[in-house]
Design a protein around this motif. Sequence first.
Motif, PDB file in Angstrom:
ATOM      1  N   HIS A  35       0.824  -1.211   0.000  1.00 35.63           N
ATOM      2  CA  HIS A  35       0.000   0.000   0.000  1.00 35.63           C
ATOM      3  C   HIS A  35       0.861   1.265   0.000  1.00 35.63           C
ATOM      4  CE1 HIS A  35      -3.880  -1.987   0.299  1.00 35.63           C
ATOM      5  NE2 HIS A  35      -3.323  -2.817   1.163  1.00 35.63           N
ATOM      6  N   LYS A  54       2.069   1.776  -3.510  1.00 31.66           N
ATOM      7  CA  LYS A  54       1.025   2.379  -4.348  1.00 31.66           C
ATOM      8  C   LYS A  54       0.843   3.852  -4.001  1.00 31.66           C
ATOM      9  CE  LYS A  54      -1.667  -1.860  -4.992  1.00 31.66           C
ATOM     10  NZ  LYS A  54      -2.953  -2.526  -4.679  1.00 31.66           N
ATOM     11  N   GLY A  62      -0.609   4.677   2.672  1.00 28.68           N
ATOM     12  CA  GLY A  62      -1.366   3.457   2.453  1.00 28.68           C
ATOM     13  C   GLY A  62      -2.475   3.310   3.467  1.00 28.68           C
ATOM     14  N   ALA A  63      -3.607   2.800   3.010  1.00 28.51           N
ATOM     15  CA  ALA A  63      -4.735   2.575   3.908  1.00 28.51           C
ATOM     16  C   ALA A  63      -4.380   1.537   4.960  1.00 28.51           C
ATOM     17  CB  ALA A  63      -5.957   2.112   3.110  1.00 28.51           C
ATOM     18  N   ARG A  64      -3.559   0.594   4.576  1.00 26.10           N
ATOM     19  CA  ARG A  64      -3.087  -0.433   5.488  1.00 26.10           C
ATOM     20  C   ARG A  64      -1.590  -0.549   5.304  1.00 26.10           C
ATOM     21  NH1 ARG A  64      -6.337  -2.928   7.789  1.00 26.10           N
ATOM     22  NH2 ARG A  64      -7.094  -5.001   7.793  1.00 26.10           N
ATOM     23  N   THR A  86     -11.157  -1.524   6.596  1.00 24.97           N
ATOM     24  CA  THR A  86     -10.758  -0.541   5.598  1.00 24.97           C
ATOM     25  C   THR A  86      -9.386   0.052   5.867  1.00 24.97           C
ATOM     26  OG1 THR A  86     -13.075   0.049   5.349  1.00 24.97           O
ATOM     27  CG2 THR A  86     -11.487   1.554   4.408  1.00 24.97           C
ATOM     28  N   PHE A  87      -9.158   0.517   7.087  1.00 25.01           N
ATOM     29  CA  PHE A  87      -7.909   1.196   7.417  1.00 25.01           C
ATOM     30  C   PHE A  87      -7.098   0.411   8.432  1.00 25.01           C
ATOM     31  CE2 PHE A  87     -10.766   4.772   6.318  1.00 25.01           C
ATOM     32  CZ  PHE A  87     -10.039   5.301   5.266  1.00 25.01           C
ATOM     33  N   SER A 117      -2.927   4.429   9.997  1.00 21.09           N
ATOM     34  CA  SER A 117      -3.553   5.363   9.056  1.00 21.09           C
ATOM     35  C   SER A 117      -4.862   5.895   9.621  1.00 21.09           C
ATOM     36  CB  SER A 117      -3.770   4.719   7.688  1.00 21.09           C
ATOM     37  OG  SER A 117      -4.584   3.579   7.776  1.00 21.09           O
ATOM     38  N   GLN A 118      -5.616   5.062  10.297  1.00 18.63           N
ATOM     39  CA  GLN A 118      -6.872   5.507  10.889  1.00 18.63           C
ATOM     40  C   GLN A 118      -6.624   6.605  11.918  1.00 18.63           C
ATOM     41  OE1 GLN A 118      -9.198   2.363  12.605  1.00 18.63           O
ATOM     42  NE2 GLN A 118     -11.043   3.580  12.580  1.00 18.63           N
ATOM     43  N   SER A 132      -5.884   8.368   1.328  1.00 12.30           N
ATOM     44  CA  SER A 132      -5.663   6.964   1.639  1.00 12.30           C
ATOM     45  C   SER A 132      -5.544   6.176   0.338  1.00 12.30           C
ATOM     46  CB  SER A 132      -6.854   6.459   2.445  1.00 12.30           C
ATOM     47  OG  SER A 132      -6.810   5.067   2.551  1.00 12.30           O
ATOM     48  N   LYS A 153      -5.229   2.371  -1.361  1.00  7.58           N
ATOM     49  CA  LYS A 153      -5.413   0.939  -1.110  1.00  7.58           C
ATOM     50  C   LYS A 153      -4.985   0.145  -2.322  1.00  7.58           C
ATOM     51  CE  LYS A 153      -8.901  -2.244   0.487  1.00  7.58           C
ATOM     52  NZ  LYS A 153     -10.268  -2.407   0.875  1.00  7.58           N
TER      53      LYS A 153
END
Length: 162
Positions: free
Chosen positions: A13, A16, A131-133, A142-143, A147-148, A160, A162
């Motif tokens: 992630h 990306k 990255g979301a994760r 989701t996270f 990141s959350q 975010s 993914k």
Amino acid sequence: MQKILLPVDGSIHSMKALKIASDLTAKYQGRLYILHSLLRGKDASGLMALDISSQFEKPLQQVLNKAMSANMGPAPDKVLYKIGQIILDHFGEKARAQGVAFEVLPIVSGKPADEILKMQEEIEAGTIVMGARGVTPSDSSTFGSISQEVFSRAQCTCISVK
């Protein structure tokens, strides 16, 4: 959106997120700031599972494989700093190849969300792309937990990936 902070951990992630952050940096003629926080608490198997582990030199792979077979627990900071530098070097090379203005920031060692938010304020980044994760397991669908926390506390635009 001229200053973009990109926290990276070697996960797919974050790889990306680099592409998105680079595109935004180029579009808005900004500067990309690449940050890594030590992967504290990770053991050898977690480190070898990183998407970037293929970039590890053979001696480091051997040390991690030996630690995995001995089930040695969390990796020492010395190993984490070495891996952190490999991660930053990799992301710096990718940013350079994409032709964007960037700066690789020094490795930080505190709680990742706190370090990311502190750095965002310090460099006055208008955007955080991450990255979301990441590499830390999360019970959220989701996270990831880091990141959350960053997205809920940040006072800037957050993207975010993914």
